[in-house]
Structures are given as structure tokens and as C-alpha cells.
Design a protein around this motif. Structure first.
Motif, PDB file in Angstrom:
ATOM      1  N   VAL A   9       6.034 -20.393  49.517  1.00  0.00           N
ATOM      2  CA  VAL A   9       6.040 -19.574  48.294  1.00  0.00           C
ATOM      3  C   VAL A   9       5.753 -20.447  47.078  1.00  0.00           C
ATOM      4  CG1 VAL A   9       7.491 -18.193  46.750  1.00  0.00           C
ATOM      5  CG2 VAL A   9       7.557 -17.792  49.218  1.00  0.00           C
ATOM      6  N   THR A  34       9.880 -21.294  54.201  1.00  0.00           N
ATOM      7  CA  THR A  34       9.320 -20.151  53.472  1.00  0.00           C
ATOM      8  C   THR A  34       9.262 -20.446  51.985  1.00  0.00           C
ATOM      9  OG1 THR A  34      10.172 -18.592  55.117  1.00  0.00           O
ATOM     10  CG2 THR A  34       9.596 -17.696  52.955  1.00  0.00           C
ATOM     11  N   ALA A  35      10.329 -21.076  51.450  1.00  0.00           N
ATOM     12  CA  ALA A  35      10.346 -21.447  50.035  1.00  0.00           C
ATOM     13  C   ALA A  35       9.229 -22.431  49.718  1.00  0.00           C
ATOM     14  CB  ALA A  35      11.706 -22.048  49.666  1.00  0.00           C
ATOM     15  N   ARG A  39      13.962 -20.604  56.370  1.00  0.00           N
ATOM     16  CA  ARG A  39      14.125 -20.149  54.987  1.00  0.00           C
ATOM     17  C   ARG A  39      13.581 -21.176  54.004  1.00  0.00           C
ATOM     18  NH1 ARG A  39      18.706 -18.594  57.707  1.00  0.00           N
ATOM     19  NH2 ARG A  39      19.202 -16.362  57.677  1.00  0.00           N
ATOM     20  N   ALA A  80      11.214 -20.457  44.147  1.00  0.00           N
ATOM     21  CA  ALA A  80      11.192 -21.291  45.356  1.00  0.00           C
ATOM     22  C   ALA A  80      12.001 -22.561  45.145  1.00  0.00           C
ATOM     23  CB  ALA A  80       9.757 -21.631  45.731  1.00  0.00           C
ATOM     24  N   MET A 127       7.220 -17.607  40.726  1.00  0.00           N
ATOM     25  CA  MET A 127       7.241 -17.938  42.155  1.00  0.00           C
ATOM     26  C   MET A 127       7.683 -19.388  42.375  1.00  0.00           C
ATOM     27  SD  MET A 127       3.667 -16.110  43.345  1.00  0.00           S
ATOM     28  CE  MET A 127       3.764 -16.687  45.039  1.00  0.00           C
ATOM     29  N   ALA A 186       2.157 -21.298  47.053  1.00  0.00           N
ATOM     30  CA  ALA A 186       1.399 -20.095  46.705  1.00  0.00           C
ATOM     31  C   ALA A 186       1.464 -19.859  45.197  1.00  0.00           C
ATOM     32  CB  ALA A 186       1.950 -18.885  47.460  1.00  0.00           C
ATOM     33  N   GLY A 187       2.630 -20.126  44.608  1.00  0.00           N
ATOM     34  CA  GLY A 187       2.767 -20.011  43.166  1.00  0.00           C
ATOM     35  C   GLY A 187       1.851 -20.964  42.423  1.00  0.00           C
TER      36      GLY A 187
END
Length: 291
Positions: free
Chosen positions: A127, A123-124, A120, A270, A266, A130-131
Motif C-alpha cells: 500500500v 500488505t502495508a 498484514r 501504511a 496511503m 502504491a501510494g
């Protein structure tokens, strides 16, 4: 606890207004000179930071000196990067980079603290990055020194945070705060010697606002964490984005397009998720240690 959280909001409002003062200089004073004067004015907070039994010489010392030096170096480099970024970029864009700090903390904690990070939190991390790509849009817009400076500011803040974790609760507040103040004074002072610019009255007032408000924010943060758990105070830092958007629009004529807003959401999401997950991991670790 409510008073501590409210003080947290007041603290990060003061930090955001301090950054607006730095941006209002519009680069007329070199960033390292602004950082030097900001650090000197930041010493005004020391009498309020000192706890019972603290001594002035402890500003320059710590039980683990190498961590004090990490705080000092990251404080000096981070502050210069921060002022550089705010000078060159819209405030909201700078904060979107700086708010990568919790993401960087996660990565650095794996490397230096050997923390176990689940899917998890990873994943943050993805993200969040990606932001950043959505905000920066490399290849579709020009990137420059300001973007690099803002990212380095977030990274140095994360390094400083990891150093504070390694120092533990036994380290005195005055030592931790002192390192973060002495570093900017030394780095800024040395860098400004060859190119010192004598500020005029208007610039002096802006420098005073930058330094004194940052000092006030440091005091407010200390009292906030005394009245409420740090994990409850930490998310209030994201309120700076609201100040940044407001200042950018009304004071500096900056506007945000939709891709940048999506990227900021995002990154904020995150970062907040990472803070929540870190608190859960910390509670579990403490419970297992007791058991």
C-alpha cells in the motif's frame, strides 16, 4: 507519558521548521555546504545529549564500530539528499517519500535482522509503495533528481534505524548522536571544498536556523523518549506533514492536487500501521523471551 508525546510533537515541529529554513535558501548555497554548517551547529546539542559518565571522545567511538560507521555514512548521505529534495520539490511531496522509512525498515529488518513479517505488514508495504506511485504518477509527470533524493533520504534513514536496532540499548546516546552529526560534517565538508560559496548575512541566518533547530529537535527527541515509550513518540513524526502542507502553501506557494493527497494518505496510513504492527511484534517477542 503525555509530556513525552508533547515533546515528540515539538521535536518534529522543530525538524519541519529546520527543513523550511533549508528550503528558503532556494539552492543559493550547495546542499552539501548547508549540510556541513548544519552538522557543525548540530554539535551544540552534545552537552544536552551526554549522560552521566559520558566522555567527549565517545562521540567518535562505539562498542560496535561498524554500526557507528553505518550511522555516520547514512547521516551524511541522507542529509545531503534531504536538503537537495527540499530545494527542488514541495515540502509535502518530499515528506511523502521520506515517510516510506517505516516501510523500508520492515524490508531491511527481514534481510538483516531475520524478522518474521506477516501478511498484514507486507500488505502495508505494498500500500505504501502504491501510494508513492499515486504521488509520483510516473509517465504522467516529469520526475527528477529531487524525487530520487527524497527516496534515498527515506532509505538511508531506514538503514540508520536498523543500525540503531542492531546496536541495542547498551550503546551510548552520545555515540549514536555523534555518528549522525560527524557524518554530515565530513561528507558535506569534503564535497564543498572545490565549490565553496561564501554565504551572505541572509544566508548565514537561514543556515543558523536550519542547523540550530535540527540540534534542538535532537535534544527534544531524546527527552521525549525518556518520558514516553519510543513507540508512542514515533507516530508524532507524521505531524510534519501538516507543517509541510502549511509551509508549502503560505511560504513557498505550493499546492497539492487530489491524486497527490490520496497518495500521501496511503503512505501515511501504511507507515502508521507498520509502526503499530512492529510494536505488537516487539511485545510478543519480549513476552516469549521471558516465558
Amino acid at each position: 507519558m503525555i509530556k513525552g508525546i508533547l515533546l515528540g510533537f515539538a521535536c518534529f515541529a522543530a525538524y519541519a521548521i529546520s527543513d523550511a529554513f533549508a528550503k528558503a535558501l532556494h539552492g543559493t548555497i550547495p546542499p552539501y555546504e548547508s549540510v556541513f554548517f548544519g552538522g557543525v551547529l548540530g554539535l551544540a546539542a552534545l552537552p544536552f545529549i551526554m549522560g552521566p559518565g559520558d566522555r567527549w571522545h565517545q562521540v567518535f567511538s562505539a562498542k560496535r564500530p561498524h554500526l557507528w560507521w553505518i550511522r555516520a555514512i547514512t547521516g551524511g548521505v541522507g542529509n545531503i539528499c534531504s536538503v537537495t529534495a527540499f530545494t527542488l520539490l514541495p515540502m509535502a511531496e518530499v515528506f511523502s517519500m521520506i515517510f516510506l522509512m517505516p516501510i523500508f525498515v520492515t524490508i531491511l529488518s527481514v534481510v538483516f535482522l531475520k524478522e518474521q513479517v506477516g501478511w498484514r505488514r507486507w500488505t502495508a508495504v505494498f500500500v505504501g509503495f502504491a501510494g508513492v506511485l499515486v504521488v509520483l504518477r510516473p509517465g504522467f509527470r516529469a520526475l527528477g533528481l529531487g524525487h530520487l533524493a527524497a527516496t534515498l533520504c527515506g532509505l538511508t534513514a531506514a538503514l540508520s534505524m536498523v543500525a540503531m536496532r542492531m546496536a541495542g540499548a547498551d550503546e551510548k546516546r552520545i555515540s549514536l548522536y555523534g555518528a549522525g552529526t560527524i557524518g554530515p560534517i565530513v561528507f558535506g565538508g569534503l564535497a564543498m571544498l572545490p565549490h565553496f560559496v561564501v554565504p551572505d548575512l541572509h544566508q548565514v541566518l537561514l543556515l543558523a536556523g536550519y542547523g540550530l533547530l535540527a540540534a534542538l529537535a535532537g535534544v527534544l527527541l531524546m527527552y521525549a523518549t525518556l518520558l514516553a515509550p519510543a513507540n508512542r513518540v514515533a507516530p508524532t513524526q507524521y505531524s510534519q506533514m501538516l507543517w509541510a502542507i502549511g509551509f508549502g502553501y503560505f511560504l513557498f506557494g505550493n499546492s497539492l492536487d487530489w491524486p497527490m493527497l490520496v497518495g500521501i494518505v496511503m503512505i501515511l496510513g501504511a507507515g502508521l500501521f507498520t509502526l503499530v504492527r512492529e510494536e505488537k511484534v516487539t511485545r510478543w517477542w519480549k513476552r516469549t523471551k521471558v516465558l
